[in-house]
Scaffold this active site. Structure first.
Site, PDB file in Angstrom:
ATOM      1  N   ARG A  33      73.249  33.427  33.163  1.00 21.75           N
ATOM      2  CA  ARG A  33      71.878  33.687  33.632  1.00 21.75           C
ATOM      3  C   ARG A  33      71.027  32.480  33.290  1.00 21.75           C
ATOM      4  O   ARG A  33      71.418  31.667  32.436  1.00 21.75           O
ATOM      5  CB  ARG A  33      71.316  34.949  32.991  1.00 21.75           C
ATOM      6  CG  ARG A  33      71.338  34.892  31.486  1.00 21.75           C
ATOM      7  CD  ARG A  33      70.920  36.199  30.851  1.00 21.75           C
ATOM      8  NE  ARG A  33      71.236  36.137  29.423  1.00 21.75           N
ATOM      9  CZ  ARG A  33      71.230  37.184  28.623  1.00 21.75           C
ATOM     10  NH1 ARG A  33      70.980  38.397  29.088  1.00 21.75           N
ATOM     11  NH2 ARG A  33      71.485  37.052  27.344  1.00 21.75           N
ATOM     12  N   GLU A  93      29.524  38.732  43.246  1.00 24.38           N
ATOM     13  CA  GLU A  93      30.007  39.411  42.045  1.00 24.38           C
ATOM     14  C   GLU A  93      29.641  40.882  42.021  1.00 24.38           C
ATOM     15  O   GLU A  93      29.867  41.575  41.025  1.00 24.38           O
ATOM     16  CB  GLU A  93      29.501  38.701  40.784  1.00 24.38           C
ATOM     17  CG  GLU A  93      28.012  38.458  40.770  1.00 24.38           C
ATOM     18  CD  GLU A  93      27.564  37.605  39.557  1.00 24.38           C
ATOM     19  OE1 GLU A  93      28.279  37.561  38.555  1.00 24.38           O
ATOM     20  OE2 GLU A  93      26.471  37.015  39.645  1.00 24.38           O
ATOM     21  N   THR A 136      34.620  36.970  39.568  1.00 28.34           N
ATOM     22  CA  THR A 136      35.556  38.100  39.486  1.00 28.34           C
ATOM     23  C   THR A 136      35.384  38.912  38.197  1.00 28.34           C
ATOM     24  O   THR A 136      35.826  40.049  38.147  1.00 28.34           O
ATOM     25  CB  THR A 136      37.003  37.598  39.610  1.00 28.34           C
ATOM     26  OG1 THR A 136      37.185  36.501  38.725  1.00 28.34           O
ATOM     27  CG2 THR A 136      37.293  37.156  41.022  1.00 28.34           C
ATOM     28  N   TYR A 164      38.662  26.685  46.146  1.00 25.72           N
ATOM     29  CA  TYR A 164      38.872  26.143  44.805  1.00 25.72           C
ATOM     30  C   TYR A 164      38.738  27.252  43.775  1.00 25.72           C
ATOM     31  O   TYR A 164      38.147  28.291  44.047  1.00 25.72           O
ATOM     32  CB  TYR A 164      37.879  25.014  44.485  1.00 25.72           C
ATOM     33  CG  TYR A 164      36.441  25.456  44.376  1.00 25.72           C
ATOM     34  CD1 TYR A 164      35.919  25.929  43.168  1.00 25.72           C
ATOM     35  CD2 TYR A 164      35.591  25.400  45.477  1.00 25.72           C
ATOM     36  CE1 TYR A 164      34.604  26.347  43.067  1.00 25.72           C
ATOM     37  CE2 TYR A 164      34.277  25.816  45.392  1.00 25.72           C
ATOM     38  CZ  TYR A 164      33.779  26.290  44.178  1.00 25.72           C
ATOM     39  OH  TYR A 164      32.489  26.715  44.081  1.00 25.72           O
TER      40      TYR A 164
END
Lengths: 875, 875
Positions: A337, A742, A764, A848
């Protein structure tokens, strides 16, 4: 219907692409076999068989036939007989779903042993103890997994036997002891009115059924629910020849990496034991030898291992973590793995593999975890140092720091002035503590989460920070902190590690990690690939400089309120709040104007030629008022305002839900003179610099709007002031006016708002608060319970909630760009620096993201990864 | 290009359908002309001409030609000459956009008068004073509107003249005085370097241009922005022959309704004056006669008027408000429009018109304002009574109430027990005041808006309530309320009118309005038409009974927390909050269980056969803690809990933003035992009633969820308890489990949540708070400024914000129903009782709305209107 797929000796019916049917582990066994890797032969019973079994409640005749055929096939390949009294073939029976569900489902080893074959095994291995130990393990696992006999029964029996024989550990039990244990196990079976099947075939079918049934055991169901794995996938079942590394000195077992997982250096890296089983390596009773030693002892085996390792690495195109067993001079690879590695190793391996022609640059970029890049920048706790762990909290801002405990902002400043290194320790921090945080090496709080004031400000400052240390009792009055009876007095040394959340007693040595040439190369590729731009959230010229060094392409968020809190200004700001008329307020603002202008000039200068987004005043005014009685008295004396009046104003300004109150654009609408002053300061600063030949691109941002009407009014106000200043100065400034998005309503009506905005910056943090109806300041009361119950699998303040908040962000981007094709959209919440969130923002068309300086590297890398993934699977 | 449209003497080039081109007023003049109504002839210059003028900056030659033609046409019709020195034709020049913009644009009367024609007019009217008054008005309006001379100049001139002549009022000025005034007006023109054009044609063209320009004056632009009227419509301009009612005793003027606007009774209703102008009727100098008297004086004219009134009413299919003028024995109709009327009249007129075959039932339903229906239920202040107005606040809950002032809840209860009628007067109310509100006749507060606690609770209780009385100073300490120096002591009488917001000193007589037979008939049609169901928000059996009488088809929201505040329980609830373990909490809840069960039984019984939605506990626990020192002491003594501990708990529970804190489903997740008790109480109550043969349909509702995970967990919890109770009792209860949708994220992820919910109830109050980021408790600080500046044209807590919040509601309905076809969706916020909002909810597919009992009538009507409108214009 084909249910059973063989693999062994270079031929396999399946391959890596058949994960749905064969499970992840199965598909990988088939793939390795096809690569001529010596995998113990076996067969995979498909997920379709599992689903059929779960539907019918029994293995169909057809399925039993195919399993029998599988066993015959393996017998022929390995030259052993299933149930043979001479040379018995033993199987491991393991589950393996499409995705790994570690430890969730069941496994049975040594299937095929019974009272007769155990003796045959004893003989062939010349190790009766091993044979009986294998046998009792089968009986125990079978009882537990297939028949549901509580495993405590078996463990109690071992304990009892050890007591009776006066043996301290399992290892001390002899072959006879174990034979007796087998007898006692059979008694336990009787107690539960069950019998251990001596027929190997019955063992096998029962084991396969048990594996299938384990798909629906409770912990597997819960795991699936949490990880959103559909219930109707089912699991495959791998039946594979057992091989043993403990059959003498021509046998052995080991694990190795194809490259050094700490440094990334090329070459086998690992350890092994002669005449041992895999568990012996783990148990740590014998000290394993480094894998190079195998070269001396078994040069041919080592050469094979090197060959297979290279083959696997080139095939999987990644550094591998390989388990191997040597049974009587024959090498078997049991598992391979991708190997875990440090961030430094990850970078080196990725870059080296590009140069070796194994992977391309895009793949290299995908190989490094953006969330860990910042580790390269911060001092670390020396891993070799002996440390005394005091407690553990949430890692809020990476890096380690050493300092003396200070329990208040003023004490911290006092100690720092005296030349001490300080760790500021508070129950939680508020804007009043910024002074203390500024002088501290690091910050430690007992309350708050990773988006608390302390965490956000510390990350902004690039200072190590640990928050939410629940065990920590901060007793400011007594001047001491306590953890479970251990006391640390103010002024004593502690060390915090903001990367892990650990807090140590005393001074721990720190080491500085230094970015390598490999790193430089990787970041060059990253910037060439990515299309998402990265800006920084900074409030001072100093941070702007750091951000630019780390690759910021502008400032996405400059919070003017932080400037308001500085010592020389806070009282002027308070004068403004106490002003009784718009005229008086204007007078006071005149005093602030030159100070603000200088703030902006400093940042503009550092960011020459790049855009700088400045947010106009956002927080509720009451945040600027004196908090403590002492501050109140000081302000009262200095300004000759009676304390009663200060308290009255505080009462007037107090709010039930300040988060949803008089702040943001609402301030600008009620007190236009504040935004006028700020606009004037911005444009005057820009004019000053342009006259000195420095190119500046200010972007003026209005916070917290919910409608285009507010935007239009404030845009008009800003434009009027800006035009006036430019006319006065006879300098043209290329400035923009935009808004934060917002509030949910701003996102929902973004098409309208975009007509009046040059850019959106999606906040956010607040958007998550209002969309979820969760106040970050109060979340600590219930969010931990939510996490514990799996109701909030990921903290939506850390990773963007794509389903809910993300839907609004997407809406804002799409609606906004539909009506204003020139609109630039950025994200400036905490999520702007979170790699997975950055990928989401890239995907939905954000231009951005802006994050704190120390997250810029990660954001750059995440942006490049997003671009690569988009090209791999467009949609 | 045709720009000018004639009308007069039964022929018109336009009609009512041409509002876009001719404006509303113009199209109506054309329509009346076509109906052979004697309208003074004239012509309309189209909106296209306006747009052309605004583009070119001048009237085109073609347009001037067409206007000249128009004038010639009118001259021929009326037999007068424009500018004629014998029989001068005069025009009014008026704006008229597609929709009425009252007072926004300009009008010029008497165009065509000059120094010569004024004498001709004096002669023909035998009234020199009138002629010169008309002339000076033209000069004044022309100066103001066309030339921009400040109208204060003209008013100053009149004032000066009156002073010089020693005249008190305009009326006392003689014809010579007015002639002198005209001269002085010309001097004002000179001062502004302007000249009054003696050429009637120049007057006319200038007037038309001025009307067109007025489309872009500032107040018109602001009005359009506020009312969302496009800038590119333009206005039409109506040029119409002036007629005069003051040309002798064969002239006159009046206004009349085609039915009684107060009662709805059929027949002309109005008043008139002989030998007078329209403004004389308004000025109130002479007392007009009732219109019936015209029948005696001018029987023929009266017969004509009756005929025209009937024709207009039948044509426009509504009661008309008609302006008429009689010039020298000839009747002219100047204007007709739908007449304003009381709610009682509206109902009677609508029902009568159906029975007269004028309109159909659907149209009748559209004719009544649902927002006013509740006026029929409440006692009203007797309009004939002489009253002393104390102050005015916001009308928060309709109806009037008389009582003695009580300044605290306890005082109110004390006075009520002594048999007094009480008005509870508070700065604002909190849950602790519910006791006092319960015994009060009405509630008056100095703070808070129409969705404040006082307002919401009062509407729920159906009690008159006035809130936000800014002028009112409530001095509880002195036991007095004050308004601008007027004092009312506790125990003195006041009267409040919650329909108008007015507050009167002393006892004012109230009258009870009684629903009529017409009303009964209308509501029968309403219920037959509507498809949207109407439920009620009620917390007590008493209110459930009232709601059912008013037509509620179930309970859409029963708030259990109101039950928690009752005197005998609040301390048990507090015990629960102080419980230190889940077990202790369970014990306390055992005490509440039988009480809650009885609450629910009472409501279920009243709502037999109908669904009852019960919301599980929603508010943050700190709301239940003692608020005052006194309460704290009482509770401390009664329970033996030290005050320090009470304060400690209060501190623990306090929150920065309680609106976004630990409440709603979060309580149910942290303290499952609370929701378990409530579920048990609901199902046990249902079992008890079912055993007694009473059909019940409980719907258990979880508040404030943001994710399907919470819903799944709580649904499982509720189902388990419900099943257990049903098994214990061996009774099957047909219950449902659903959720409030009151956070943006719940709406955004409604598709997921719907899989675990039988119903949604959309809580538009909280959804509006979070979507806008506005805390209702704090909104008073900035919302008034927002309203003043046109930033919030409508209060989003009153009328659903369709663009933002409504988008989320629509999303919740659509997403929810897409994954769960059985899902029922209701709305239970304040908006559920707001007529325009109800229409929106119908349109987007909501199944029912739920509102306070006294808003049920309006909601039923609004629902029927929504259905009718949908059928009129589907999509």
């Amino acid at each position: 219907m084909k249910y059973v797929y063989f693999f062994g000796n270079g031929y396999a019916e399946g391959d890596a692409s058949m994960r749905d049917l064969l499970g992840g582990k199965g598909a990988n066994l088939h793939e390795m076999t096809r690569l001529n890797i010596p995998v113990p032969p076996g067969f995979t019973v498909s997920t379709e068989a599992c689903l059929e079994y779960l539907r019918m409640g029994e293995l169909s005749g057809n399925l039993r036939c195919q399993i029998e055929e599988g066993v015959r096939y393996v017998e022929r390949l390995v030259g052993k007989g299933f149930g043979s009294k001479d040379n018995p073939l033993l199987f491991s029976v393991r589950s393996g779903a499409k995705v790994s569900m570690p430890g969730m489902m069941d496994t049975i080893l040594n299937v095929g042993l019974n009272s007769e074959t155990v003796e045959a095994l004893a003989e062939s291995t010349s190790n009766r103890r091993f044979a009986y130990d294998s046998y009792r393990r089968l009986i125990q696992m079978f009882g537990d997994v297939v028949l549901g006999i509580p495993h405590e029964e078996f463990e109690d029996a071992i304990e009892k036997l050890k007591r009776e024989k006066g043996k301290g550990t399992d290892i001390e039990l002899t072959d006879d002891d174990l034979e007796e244990l087998v007898e006692r196990y059979f008694h336990i079976y009787k107690k539960y009115k069950a019998e251990f099947p001596q027929d190997p075939w019955e063992q096998l079918f029962c084991a396969v059924e048990a594996v299938f049934r384990s798909w629906n055991n409770e912990r597997a169901r819960i795991y699936r629910r949490i990880h959103n794995i559909p219930d109707d996938w089912g699991t495959a079942c791998n039946v594979q020849t057992m091989v043993f590394g403990n059959m003498g000195d021509d046998s052995g077992t080991g694990v190795c990496f194809t490259r050094n997982p700490a440094t990334g250096e090329k070459g086998l890296f690992g350890e092994f034991l002669i005449n041992a089983q895999g568990e012996d390596v783990v148990a740590g009773i014998r000290t394993p030898d480094p894998v190079e030693k195998l070269k001396e002892i078994m040069p041919e085996i080592y050469a094979q291992l090197e060959k297979y390792a290279d083959r696997l690495e080139r095939h999987y195109k990644d550094m591998q973590d390989i388990e191997f067993t040597i049974e009587k001079g024959k090498l078997y690879i049991l598992q391979t793995r991708a190997g875990k590695r440090t961030i430094a190793a990850a970078i080196r391996i990725a870059v080296d593999m590009v140069e070796e022609g194994i992977i391309d640059r895009a793949t290299a970029v995908l190989r490094v975890d953006p969330g860990k890049l910042d580790q390269l920048l911060h001092p670390m706790v020396d891993p070799d140092e002996v440390k005394c762990l005091l407690t553990k909290g949430l890692p809020a801002s990476p890096g380690a720091a050493v300092g003396k405990v200070a329990l208040s902002s003023s004490k911290a400043e006092e100690m720092a002035e005296a030349g001490d290194k300080v760790i500021l320790v508070r129950p939680e921090t508020s804007p009043e503590d910024v002074g203390g945080m500024n002088v501290a090496e690091g910050i430690l709080t007992s309350r708050g989460g990773v988006t608390s004031h302390a965490a956000v400000v510390a990350r902004g400052m690039g200072k190590p920070c640990v928050v939410g240390c629940g065990e920590l009792d901060v007793d400011e009055k007594e001047g001491v902190i306590r953890v479970n009876g251990v006391e640390v007095k103010e002024g004593e040394w502690i060390t915090i590690d903001g990367t892990t959340g650990e807090v140590y007693l005393g001074k721990v040595r720190l080491v500085q990690a230094k970015p390598s040439e490999h790193f430089r190369k990787l970041m060059e590729w990253v910037d060439r690939i990515r299309t998402l731009r990265i800006r920084a959230n900074v409030d001072t010229p100093e941070h702007a400089r750091i951000a630019k060094e780390l690759g910021a392409e502008g400032v996405g968020l400059c919070r003017t309120e932080h400037m308001f809190f500085e010592k020389d200004r806070i009282n002027i700001v308070r004068d403004m709040i106490f002003a009784e008329s718009s005229e008086k307020r204007r007078e006071v603002l005149e005093e602030l104007l030159p100070l603000q202008r200088e703030d902006f000039k400093g940042i503009f200068r550092e960011m020459e030629g790049l855009p700088v987004t400045i947010r106009l005043l956002d927080p509720p005014l009451h945040e600027f008022l004196p908090k403590t009685e002492e501050e109140m008295l000081n302000f009262s004396q200095e300004r000759g305002i009676p304390v009663s009046k200060i308290k009255e104003r505080m009462r007037q300004l107090s709010e039930v839900n300040p988060m949803l109150g008089l702040r943001g654009a609402r301030l600008g609408i009620l007190y236009p003179e504040i935004y006028e002053m700020q606009t004037r300061a911005i444009i005057e600063a820009a004019c000053d610099l342009k006259e000195g030949g420095c190119e500046v691109y200010p972007e003026i941002m209005v916070p917290l709007i919910f409608s285009v009407r507010e935007m239009r009014l404030l845009r008009d106000l800003i434009t009027q002031v800006a035009n006036k200043v430019m006319q006065e100065r006879q300098v043209f400034v290329n400035y923009k006016v935009g808004t934060m998005i917002e509030l949910p309503r701003a996102a929902l009506t973004a098409d309208q708002i975009a007509r009046e905005a040059d850019f959106f910056s999606i906040g956010t943090n607040d958007l998550t608060q209002t969309t979820y109806g969760i106040s970050r300041d109060d979340a600590a009361k219930f969010v931990p319970v939510y996490v514990e119950k799996g109701l909030l699998p990921e903290d939506p303040f850390v990773k963007i909630d794509e389903l809910g908040v993300g839907k609004l962000v997407k809406m804002a981007v799409e609606l906004g760009k539909a009506t204003n094709h020139q609109l630039k959209v950025g994200v400036c919440g905490e999520h702007g620096g979170h790699p997975q969130s950055v990928r989401f923002f890239h995907k939905i068309g954000v231009d951005y993201v802006s994050c704190s300086p120390y997250r810029i590297l990660g954001a750059r890398l995440a942006a490049a990864q997003a671009k690569v993934m988009e090209e791999l699977s467009p949609s």
